[in-house]
Design a protein around this motif. Structure first.
Motif, PDB file in Angstrom:
ATOM      1  N   ALA B 200       0.815  -1.215   0.000  1.00 57.29           N
ATOM      2  CA  ALA B 200       0.000   0.000   0.000  1.00 57.29           C
ATOM      3  C   ALA B 200       0.848   1.264   0.000  1.00 57.29           C
ATOM      4  N   LYS B 201       2.086   1.170   0.470  1.00 59.76           N
ATOM      5  CA  LYS B 201       3.002   2.323   0.407  1.00 59.76           C
ATOM      6  C   LYS B 201       4.168   1.906  -0.480  1.00 59.76           C
ATOM      7  N   PRO B 202       3.920   1.746  -1.770  1.00 59.51           N
ATOM      8  CA  PRO B 202       4.896   1.071  -2.611  1.00 59.51           C
ATOM      9  C   PRO B 202       6.203   1.850  -2.795  1.00 59.51           C
ATOM     10  N   THR B 203       7.295   1.116  -2.703  1.00 55.28           N
ATOM     11  CA  THR B 203       8.616   1.659  -2.989  1.00 55.28           C
ATOM     12  C   THR B 203       9.289   0.748  -4.005  1.00 55.28           C
ATOM     13  N   VAL B 204       9.786   1.337  -5.061  1.00 56.32           N
ATOM     14  CA  VAL B 204      10.420   0.532  -6.102  1.00 56.32           C
ATOM     15  C   VAL B 204      11.828   1.039  -6.364  1.00 56.32           C
ATOM     16  N   SER B 205      12.661   0.147  -6.912  1.00 53.55           N
ATOM     17  CA  SER B 205      13.986   0.537  -7.384  1.00 53.55           C
ATOM     18  C   SER B 205      13.985   0.499  -8.902  1.00 53.55           C
ATOM     19  N   VAL B 206      14.728   1.404  -9.507  1.00 57.44           N
ATOM     20  CA  VAL B 206      14.779   1.454 -10.974  1.00 57.44           C
ATOM     21  C   VAL B 206      16.236   1.461 -11.419  1.00 57.44           C
ATOM     22  N   LEU B 207      16.472   0.869 -12.585  1.00 56.02           N
ATOM     23  CA  LEU B 207      17.800   0.915 -13.192  1.00 56.02           C
ATOM     24  C   LEU B 207      17.693   1.704 -14.496  1.00 56.02           C
ATOM     25  N   ALA B 208      18.444   2.799 -14.578  1.00 54.39           N
ATOM     26  CA  ALA B 208      18.432   3.613 -15.795  1.00 54.39           C
ATOM     27  C   ALA B 208      19.212   2.893 -16.883  1.00 54.39           C
ATOM     28  N   VAL B 209      18.587   2.707 -18.048  1.00 56.30           N
ATOM     29  CA  VAL B 209      19.259   2.012 -19.148  1.00 56.30           C
ATOM     30  C   VAL B 209      19.303   2.917 -20.375  1.00 56.30           C
ATOM     31  N   VAL B 373      16.112   8.179   2.404  1.00 60.23           N
ATOM     32  CA  VAL B 373      15.351   6.980   2.763  1.00 60.23           C
ATOM     33  C   VAL B 373      14.076   7.414   3.492  1.00 60.23           C
ATOM     34  N   HIS B 374      12.944   6.955   2.999  1.00 60.66           N
ATOM     35  CA  HIS B 374      11.668   7.243   3.668  1.00 60.66           C
ATOM     36  C   HIS B 374      11.050   5.936   4.127  1.00 60.66           C
ATOM     37  N   GLU B 375      10.269   6.008   5.172  1.00 60.43           N
ATOM     38  CA  GLU B 375       9.456   4.864   5.577  1.00 60.43           C
ATOM     39  C   GLU B 375       8.272   4.822   4.615  1.00 60.43           C
ATOM     40  N   GLY B 376       8.315   3.925   3.611  1.00 59.03           N
ATOM     41  CA  GLY B 376       7.266   3.916   2.593  1.00 59.03           C
ATOM     42  C   GLY B 376       7.424   5.110   1.677  1.00 59.03           C
ATOM     43  N   ILE B 380       5.959  14.239   0.150  1.00 62.71           N
ATOM     44  CA  ILE B 380       5.300  14.813  -1.036  1.00 62.71           C
ATOM     45  C   ILE B 380       4.511  13.725  -1.775  1.00 62.71           C
ATOM     46  N   ALA B 381       5.167  12.597  -2.026  1.00 64.97           N
ATOM     47  CA  ALA B 381       4.462  11.486  -2.687  1.00 64.97           C
ATOM     48  C   ALA B 381       3.244  11.073  -1.859  1.00 64.97           C
TER      49      ALA B 381
END
Lengths: 408, 408
Positions: B200-209, B373-376, B380-381
């Motif tokens: 419900a508080k989604p956090t994702v990692s992204v790799l720039a390609v 680093v945020h908890e969830g 602003i998001a």
């Protein structure tokens, strides 16, 4: 825009990811079952044929399940596929395909033209779309069996052939935006006449557009994926409304020429030394590596090296026309300059469907480039078309380009 | 690469070309026939739901024939479509779609979030793919009726919803490389939970390609066409193998940030004057004009103008956090610089499926950018996610963004 490193990174990882499913059943043509249609369609007369509007009686179907692998392939009457509406190919465009042609040679036997190139490209296309893997020799074996079953559909007239369309579609169900771990292979046949209305010596006009771009480095332009084509449908309507036959696709700030419609492009430019430059854009990721394109380059090199003489390209004093075949980028500005200087002798398009078509007119920025007028094809285009048809239709043997279609 | 003139040229001609078929029957929701399924599926518990893996009981189907126009639409049990194997959507990727969500409000009534934006985008997508035209108010009326029929499928928990997937597929048969003058509209429903496993508080990692490019000016990146997605499946596998959740797509020699997976991207950067820049790439042809993206920009402007106060964005002395929302291009070099200077306060992705997901890690050139680093979710998001869910789920009224689903 820099050119990506030929997908090597993706390939390495892609193979690793596919390890798991490489343990399931491969496609196996020896397990083919054949169910013949009870009612066969009448064969149309060659002269009524266009391209892709009539299909033969049968098709090949095989399905990939991630737990089982490839099902036993079937030849059965051509008919609708039953597809879940959430299928990956319907939602996210996961279809790859090939276009090949079968011919009847003077010996009465059916043959295919360089099918190894189509099969290798099909495997690359499927890998790029993260579709399940398959052995291409098994796909080719199935193509041959379908051709044998529907052999009466192969037209006999020169310039006519049986177009072969294998397609692999992602059939994963559900709406997740991920690779399809299910697929359907479908192979169909269509008797084909001239691709363009201009007939056996096709001449087309093209309009160079910069508003829409067919392909870009890092995209899918070098693969035969269905999704490369539909973004061109609206631009095609636009150029046809303006009186041209096809779109000439450009790329980059410098407006490099890439492809015309669904054909690779060649330009013949006079050199100062009396020879001819035969130019076509390099395989930089935006260009489909066409089988006809490759064949033209190979034949041009063989001609200039003296290994063969292309028909009509021997001059009166037995000096051969020196063709300098080069894969090199060229821009619309260069095209305009060469045209103004009268150096463009011919422009033509090449592809499996059309074989070779002369480009008689190139529109650009509201004007048409000055191109020489030929009766049908120019001499260079005609030399390649004649020789390639001779090889395709079995009148001439060149390397191992023509493959007899034999039973399993 | 220059930006194309917003397809104005194509649009003008496209409309002209469609004149002929605008005289046939339009899609007409008043002609809807309903055939209910005899066996209804059990409704899964909300907490078991992910995204797009379960479909509801029924679907809408209507077909366009160039001689007749749109057929009377049907609601019928969800089931396979029967498609000719030469169908345009299977061969050339002519599918366009939308993603919307339905919610049950505190009044017990179902509602949709800004469906007018989805409908306008669907019409633009269909036009870009040269598909037959339709009245989007009729599509919306059909969506509403389907939601009413399958209303029991709308989850009640906050953050859960009924995902609505209309798709228009080209169904012209034959292999000609031309626009499809036939189409099938299919509307489906899927109860949806969190898009990512992070909940419900989604956090994702992204790799720039930079090896593969999602979209480019003159392509189809600004449209919701199925074919924008499958070229990203292999890159997605690659980045996931490297431990990231999604691809961060770049564009151009200067490596401009465009989108992350299937989400629009926002970055919150500290300004020297104490305010915050809220940056997202501009609609230059490479960016999907997301409904959530538009809503964030509009809410940020309303907040800074004092028309509303976003939750949690009021400081202790009653000064509101000043958000300077800007659609402007930014590059990976800028991201690295801001990150090094500690100026990036948050990064997040936005889209209908995910609503808003924090981007907790950005990989680039073998390293990860320093992000707070945020908890969830960051504040602003979280402010945008909270407010948008409040509006979507009917707890708060904002302009005419939430539309009650009423019978015809």
């Amino acid at each position: 825009m820099r050119i990506p490193p030929n997908m090597a990174m993706w390939k390495a990882v892609g193979n690793g990811i596919l390890e798991g499913i490489s343990r399931v059943a491969d496609l196996d043509a020896s397990k083919l079952t054949i169910t013949l249609s009870k009612t066969l369609k009448p064969i149309p007369k060659d002269e009524t044929l266009l391209f892709g509007n009539i299909m033969s009686d049968h098709m090949v179907v095989a399905e990939f399940d991630p737990e089982i692998g490839w099902s036993s392939p079937e030849i059965k009457p051509l008919g609708p596929l039953s597809l879940d509406p959430t299928s990956s190919c319907l939602q996210y465009g996961t279809s790859v395909f090939e276009g090949m042609k079968a011919y009847i040679g003077p010996d009465g036997e059916p043959r295919l033209f360089r099918p190894d190139m189509n099969m290798a490209r099909l495997a690359r296309s499927a890998e790029r779309m993260a579709l399940p893997p398959f052995s291409t020799d098994q796909v080719l074996a199935l193509i041959k069996q379908l051709i044998i079953v529907d052999r009466r559909w192969i037209p006999l007239s020169s310039g006519y052939s049986l177009y072969v369309r294998p397609v692999v579609m992602g059939t994963r169900t559900g709406l997740s935006v991920v690779a399809s771990d299910r697929a359907t292979l479908c192979i169909m046949l269509s008797p084909a006449g001239p691709y363009f209305r201009s007939g056996a010596k096709p001449t087309v006009s093209v309009l160079a557009v910069s508003e829409t771009i067919r392909a870009w480095p890092g995209g899918t332009g070098e693969h035969k994926v269905g999704l490369n084509y539909s973004p061109g449908f609206l631009p095609l309507r636009v150029v046809q409304k303006q009186g041209y036959d096809l779109v000439l696709w450009l790329w980059g700030d410098d407006m490099k020429v890439t492809e015309a419609g669904a054909m690779n492009v060649f330009v013949v430019v006079a050199r100062d030394d009396g020879g001819l430059d035969l130019l076509t854009p390099p395989l930089d990721g935006t260009i489909l590596p066409g089988v006809t394109r490759d064949s033209i380059l190979a034949l041009a090199k063989a001609h200039t090296a003296g290994e063969t003489t292309l028909p009509g390209l021997e001059t009166q004093d037995s000096q051969r026309v020196r063709l300098h075949a080069q894969e090199r980028a060229f821009t619309m500005a260069e095209m305009v300059q060469w045209s103004t200087e009268g150096k463009i002798l011919e422009a033509f398009g090449a592809g499996t469907a059309v074989v070779i078509a002369s480009i008689g007119k190139i529109g650009w920025k509201g004007k048409d480039l000055d191109l020489p007028v030929h009766e049908g094809l120019g001499p260079i285009a005609n030399a390649f078309r004649t020789r390639i048809l001779d090889i395709q239709e079995g009148r001439e043997v060149w390397k191992n380009w023509s493959l007899l279609v034999t039973k399993l």
